[in-house]
Motif scaffolding. Structure first.
Motif, PDB file in Angstrom:
ATOM      1  N   CYS A 126      -1.842   3.086  17.151  1.00  0.00           N
ATOM      2  CA  CYS A 126      -1.502   4.505  17.276  1.00  0.00           C
ATOM      3  C   CYS A 126       0.122   4.787  17.223  1.00  0.00           C
ATOM      4  CB  CYS A 126      -1.797   4.978  19.009  1.00  0.00           C
ATOM      5  SG  CYS A 126      -3.663   4.827  19.378  1.00  0.00           S
ATOM      6  N   LEU A 127       0.915   3.744  17.596  1.00  0.00           N
ATOM      7  CA  LEU A 127       2.309   4.162  17.439  1.00  0.00           C
ATOM      8  C   LEU A 127       2.841   3.665  16.251  1.00  0.00           C
ATOM      9  CD1 LEU A 127       3.285   3.304  21.142  1.00  0.00           C
ATOM     10  CD2 LEU A 127       2.724   5.482  20.173  1.00  0.00           C
ATOM     11  N   CYS A 128       2.316   2.551  15.645  1.00  0.00           N
ATOM     12  CA  CYS A 128       2.972   1.906  14.666  1.00  0.00           C
ATOM     13  C   CYS A 128       2.697   2.342  13.150  1.00  0.00           C
ATOM     14  CB  CYS A 128       2.804   0.346  14.230  1.00  0.00           C
ATOM     15  SG  CYS A 128       3.542  -0.499  15.925  1.00  0.00           S
ATOM     16  N   LYS A 129       3.707   2.315  12.221  1.00  0.00           N
ATOM     17  CA  LYS A 129       3.543   2.594  10.776  1.00  0.00           C
ATOM     18  C   LYS A 129       2.093   1.976  10.330  1.00  0.00           C
ATOM     19  CE  LYS A 129       5.634   2.968   6.505  1.00  0.00           C
ATOM     20  NZ  LYS A 129       7.073   2.577   5.654  1.00  0.00           N
ATOM     21  N   PRO A 130       1.241   2.664   9.665  1.00  0.00           N
ATOM     22  CA  PRO A 130       0.238   1.764   9.084  1.00  0.00           C
ATOM     23  C   PRO A 130       0.462   0.978   8.113  1.00  0.00           C
ATOM     24  CG  PRO A 130       0.054   3.993   8.390  1.00  0.00           C
ATOM     25  CD  PRO A 130       1.381   4.078   9.358  1.00  0.00           C
ATOM     26  N   LEU A 131      -0.355  -0.272   8.061  1.00  0.00           N
ATOM     27  CA  LEU A 131      -0.433  -1.066   6.885  1.00  0.00           C
ATOM     28  C   LEU A 131      -0.848  -0.723   5.809  1.00  0.00           C
ATOM     29  CD1 LEU A 131      -1.205  -4.421   8.729  1.00  0.00           C
ATOM     30  CD2 LEU A 131       1.122  -3.647   8.023  1.00  0.00           C
ATOM     31  N   PRO A 132      -0.512  -1.235   4.512  1.00  0.00           N
ATOM     32  CA  PRO A 132      -1.024  -0.611   3.479  1.00  0.00           C
ATOM     33  C   PRO A 132      -2.549  -0.618   3.230  1.00  0.00           C
ATOM     34  CG  PRO A 132       0.831  -1.747   2.800  1.00  0.00           C
ATOM     35  CD  PRO A 132       0.587  -1.980   4.378  1.00  0.00           C
ATOM     36  N   ALA A 133      -3.251   0.146   2.616  1.00  0.00           N
ATOM     37  CA  ALA A 133      -4.758   0.204   2.734  1.00  0.00           C
ATOM     38  C   ALA A 133      -5.314  -1.049   2.122  1.00  0.00           C
ATOM     39  CB  ALA A 133      -5.343   1.547   2.336  1.00  0.00           C
ATOM     40  N   ALA A 134      -4.710  -1.768   1.185  1.00  0.00           N
ATOM     41  CA  ALA A 134      -5.293  -2.706   0.416  1.00  0.00           C
ATOM     42  C   ALA A 134      -5.244  -3.925   1.169  1.00  0.00           C
ATOM     43  CB  ALA A 134      -4.367  -2.881  -0.743  1.00  0.00           C
ATOM     44  N   ILE A 135      -4.637  -3.856   2.235  1.00  0.00           N
ATOM     45  CA  ILE A 135      -4.563  -5.290   3.087  1.00  0.00           C
ATOM     46  C   ILE A 135      -6.089  -5.126   4.223  1.00  0.00           C
ATOM     47  CG2 ILE A 135      -3.335  -6.502   4.691  1.00  0.00           C
ATOM     48  CD1 ILE A 135      -0.947  -5.753   3.958  1.00  0.00           C
ATOM     49  N   ARG A 136      -6.704  -6.113   4.062  1.00  0.00           N
ATOM     50  CA  ARG A 136      -7.778  -6.357   4.923  1.00  0.00           C
ATOM     51  C   ARG A 136      -7.231  -7.094   6.058  1.00  0.00           C
ATOM     52  NH1 ARG A 136     -11.943  -8.757   0.000  1.00  0.00           N
ATOM     53  NH2 ARG A 136     -11.522  -6.782  -1.356  1.00  0.00           N
ATOM     54  N   PRO A 139      -3.090  -8.820  -5.479  1.00  0.00           N
ATOM     55  CA  PRO A 139      -2.900  -7.303  -5.062  1.00  0.00           C
ATOM     56  C   PRO A 139      -2.836  -6.944  -3.576  1.00  0.00           C
ATOM     57  CG  PRO A 139      -4.352  -7.337  -6.886  1.00  0.00           C
ATOM     58  CD  PRO A 139      -4.013  -8.750  -6.260  1.00  0.00           C
ATOM     59  N   ASP A 140      -3.797  -7.587  -2.879  1.00  0.00           N
ATOM     60  CA  ASP A 140      -3.944  -7.412  -1.484  1.00  0.00           C
ATOM     61  C   ASP A 140      -3.275  -8.479  -0.521  1.00  0.00           C
ATOM     62  OD1 ASP A 140      -5.537  -9.486  -2.289  1.00  0.00           O
ATOM     63  OD2 ASP A 140      -7.123  -9.038  -0.738  1.00  0.00           O
ATOM     64  N   GLY A 141      -2.429  -9.351  -1.200  1.00  0.00           N
ATOM     65  CA  GLY A 141      -1.403 -10.494  -0.399  1.00  0.00           C
ATOM     66  C   GLY A 141      -0.462  -9.922   0.118  1.00  0.00           C
ATOM     67  N   PHE A 142       0.106 -10.664   1.175  1.00  0.00           N
ATOM     68  CA  PHE A 142       1.155 -10.630   2.008  1.00  0.00           C
ATOM     69  C   PHE A 142       1.943 -11.941   2.355  1.00  0.00           C
ATOM     70  CE2 PHE A 142      -2.313 -10.616   4.516  1.00  0.00           C
ATOM     71  CZ  PHE A 142      -1.997 -11.967   5.627  1.00  0.00           C
ATOM     72  N   HIS A 143       3.227 -11.914   2.661  1.00  0.00           N
ATOM     73  CA  HIS A 143       3.762 -13.151   2.785  1.00  0.00           C
ATOM     74  C   HIS A 143       3.299 -13.947   3.833  1.00  0.00           C
ATOM     75  CE1 HIS A 143       7.515 -15.569   2.073  1.00  0.00           C
ATOM     76  NE2 HIS A 143       7.498 -15.941   3.278  1.00  0.00           N
ATOM     77  N   ALA A 144       3.043 -15.276   3.825  1.00  0.00           N
ATOM     78  CA  ALA A 144       2.479 -16.328   4.501  1.00  0.00           C
ATOM     79  C   ALA A 144       1.019 -16.551   4.426  1.00  0.00           C
ATOM     80  CB  ALA A 144       3.004 -16.138   5.974  1.00  0.00           C
ATOM     81  N   CYS A 145       0.340 -15.638   3.785  1.00  0.00           N
ATOM     82  CA  CYS A 145      -1.108 -15.525   3.600  1.00  0.00           C
ATOM     83  C   CYS A 145      -1.484 -16.977   3.298  1.00  0.00           C
ATOM     84  CB  CYS A 145      -1.726 -14.362   2.707  1.00  0.00           C
ATOM     85  SG  CYS A 145      -1.293 -14.571   0.840  1.00  0.00           S
ATOM     86  N   PHE A 146      -0.997 -17.569   2.220  1.00  0.00           N
ATOM     87  CA  PHE A 146      -1.303 -18.844   1.655  1.00  0.00           C
ATOM     88  C   PHE A 146      -1.564 -19.786   2.599  1.00  0.00           C
ATOM     89  CE2 PHE A 146       0.225 -23.238  -0.072  1.00  0.00           C
ATOM     90  CZ  PHE A 146      -0.968 -23.585  -1.000  1.00  0.00           C
ATOM     91  N   SER A 147      -0.975 -19.573   3.754  1.00  0.00           N
ATOM     92  CA  SER A 147      -0.988 -20.775   4.793  1.00  0.00           C
ATOM     93  C   SER A 147      -2.002 -20.228   5.915  1.00  0.00           C
ATOM     94  CB  SER A 147       0.255 -21.104   5.318  1.00  0.00           C
ATOM     95  OG  SER A 147       1.353 -21.517   4.665  1.00  0.00           O
ATOM     96  N   ASP A 196      -9.021 -13.635   4.564  1.00  0.00           N
ATOM     97  CA  ASP A 196      -9.744 -13.803   3.190  1.00  0.00           C
ATOM     98  C   ASP A 196      -8.723 -14.008   1.851  1.00  0.00           C
ATOM     99  OD1 ASP A 196     -12.172 -13.411   4.454  1.00  0.00           O
ATOM    100  OD2 ASP A 196     -12.249 -11.318   4.072  1.00  0.00           O
ATOM    101  N   VAL A 197      -7.711 -13.421   1.943  1.00  0.00           N
ATOM    102  CA  VAL A 197      -6.917 -13.453   0.909  1.00  0.00           C
ATOM    103  C   VAL A 197      -6.076 -14.707   0.961  1.00  0.00           C
ATOM    104  CG1 VAL A 197      -4.798 -12.360   2.103  1.00  0.00           C
ATOM    105  CG2 VAL A 197      -4.714 -12.115  -0.421  1.00  0.00           C
ATOM    106  N   GLY A 198      -5.973 -15.309   2.062  1.00  0.00           N
ATOM    107  CA  GLY A 198      -5.232 -16.693   2.157  1.00  0.00           C
ATOM    108  C   GLY A 198      -6.231 -17.783   1.642  1.00  0.00           C
ATOM    109  N   VAL A 199      -7.520 -17.869   1.961  1.00  0.00           N
ATOM    110  CA  VAL A 199      -8.615 -18.599   1.589  1.00  0.00           C
ATOM    111  C   VAL A 199      -8.689 -18.504  -0.023  1.00  0.00           C
ATOM    112  CG1 VAL A 199     -10.997 -19.038   1.557  1.00  0.00           C
ATOM    113  CG2 VAL A 199      -9.707 -18.573   3.653  1.00  0.00           C
ATOM    114  N   ARG A 200      -8.656 -17.281  -0.563  1.00  0.00           N
ATOM    115  CA  ARG A 200      -8.521 -16.882  -2.073  1.00  0.00           C
ATOM    116  C   ARG A 200      -7.526 -17.533  -2.585  1.00  0.00           C
ATOM    117  NH1 ARG A 200      -7.740 -11.632  -2.960  1.00  0.00           N
ATOM    118  NH2 ARG A 200      -9.055 -11.356  -1.086  1.00  0.00           N
TER     119      ARG A 200
END
Length: 413
Positions: A19-29, A379-387, A396-400
């Motif tokens: 409710c209080l935080c800025k929403p994350l990009p819609a592409a991020i699952r 396109p749906d990745g974010f920092h540290a997802c690889f780990s 899911d993006v980390g596994v991919r």
């Protein structure tokens, strides 16, 4: 117990956070999980700063200990990973501690692939023995029937540049020696260097250094860089602007990491955020990190360069922090003659990562220098997802991303 309480509190606070935080990009699952991870990181760092104010040690050291506590909780819930079909041992390569992963299955008389891996963590956190890095290296070794050497280089605040680089260089030269490769049954023609984030920085710098060293009989065959940090001249590239407030790694935190690594006065942070520190850099060097010419338009979007020309008295910064222009710290600034000698490369980037453009620019410059480059963008990745490929923070993006990385090494090493 307090760490477990923190995890429970973070989970209970999730509805309020939405409710209080800025929403994350819609592409991020799996956004709720990413929010939870971000909350845990903030809690650990915040508590570490409180402990420092109470005189209980440096906040980075305190945060490391807290992270180990969280890993301990996870291990109790999931079980500590066993060696299984691997021989996992801790060794010392010319005074540098490493962890070595070797398949126990028979190589049937054939030499194996070899990989020198360098963990991330802003040159301040992480370890070859950390849960995520340890598990990742185990999986690499198994999936690729490969000998993996993970380097435990010295970290901030105990050390800063060039010590981490020199530690990694020492370990690399030891591993690449024909005698050591023979000891581990590694094919000299199939040795890679790889790393993520700050580790990607060190891996890129190593690839350059080894490539230019005529005294090395064996050199790296490939370099695989995972969202690497490659320059500290421009903290207002499109990806830094777009992802300035992203969870896990935001722009102020990345600037802080660079200042710490370079041994700089942390009070300079506002100047670095405004790009005042790079106002007097020679045009030739600036061109090597000029996103307006190196990035495709789809990444530039409507962002504009940030140049603070009103502060022309910042030249002292370049004198006081020579690492800013040292290619061992900022591999993106290397000349084309150096890049041309580098091994073929895999560069992974994520759309929602402040370091996205560092990787994209480096891939472009390597390609322009004649190096074969595979640029993998999520396109749906974010920092540290690889780990983030194991419970409780499996994405899911980390596994991919991890799977794509392993497949490229399988095909190219």
């Amino acid at each position: 117990m307090w760490l477990l309480t923190a995890v429970i509190a973070a989970c209970l606070a999730m509805p309020l956070r939405y409710c209080l935080c800025k929403p994350l990009p819609a592409a991020i699952r799996q956004q709720w999980k990413l929010r939870l991870l971000g909350d845990l990181i903030k809690f650990v760092i915040g508590l570490a700063h409180v402990m420092e104010r109470l005189g209980l040690g440096h906040h980075v050291k305190a945060a490391r200990e807290s992270s180990k506590g969280l890993e301990g909780i996870a291990e109790k819930l999931t079980g500590k990973p066993g060696a299984g079909d691997l021989a996992v041992s801790d060794a010392v390569f010319n005074s540098v501690p490493v962890r070595v992963y070797r398949p126990l299955t028979s190589a049937e008389g054939h030499l194996r692939r070899g990989l020198l891996y360098i963990h991330g963590g802003g040159w301040a956190y992480g370890s070859a023995k950390d849960g995520a890095y340890d598990q990742g290296c185990r999986k690499m070794s198994r999936d690729l029937d490969m000998v993996v050497v993970s380097v435990d280089y010295r970290l901030y605040p105990e050390s800063c540049f060039p010590t981490p680089f020199l530690d990694c260089l020492t370990a690399a030269k030891h591993f690449l020696s024909p005698e050591v490769l023979a000891e581990y049954a590694v094919d000299p023609q199939r040795v890679a260097v790889s790393g993520d984030s700050a580790g990607g920085n060190l891996a890129a710098a190593l690839a350059q250094q080894i490539a230019m060293d005529d005294g090395m009989r064996v050199k790296f065959s490939v370099q695989a860089l995972i969202y690497p940090a490659l320059q500290a001249l421009d903290f207002n590239t499109p990806s830094y602007q777009q992802n300035r407030d992203m969870v896990v790694l935001n722009r102020p935190v990345m600037v802080q990491f660079w200042l710490q690594y370079l041994g700089a006065d942390l009070s300079l942070k506002p100047h670095f955020l405004a790009n005042r520190h790079s106002s007097d850099v020679a045009p030739e060097l600036k061109a090597r990190a000029d996103w307006t010419t190196l990035l495709q338009p789809k990444y530039c979007k409507d962002y504009l360069p940030v140049r603070d020309e009103e502060h022309r008295k910042m030249q002292r910064i370049l004198d006081e922090i020579p690492g800013l222009l040292d290619v061992r710290a900022a591999p993106l600034l290397a000349g084309p003659e150096v890049l041309a000698k580098c091994p073929r490369a895999y560069v992974m980037t994520c759309e929602y990562d402040v370091l996205r453009d560092d990787g994209l620019m480096y891939a472009r410059r390597l390609s322009d220098a004649g190096v074969a480059v595979a640029a993998e963008h999520h396109p749906d990745g974010f920092h540290a997802c690889f780990s983030l490929t194991t419970w409780p923070f499996t994405f899911d993006v980390g596994v991919r991303a991890f799977g794509a990385y392993v497949q490229w090494l399988r095909d190219n090493l």
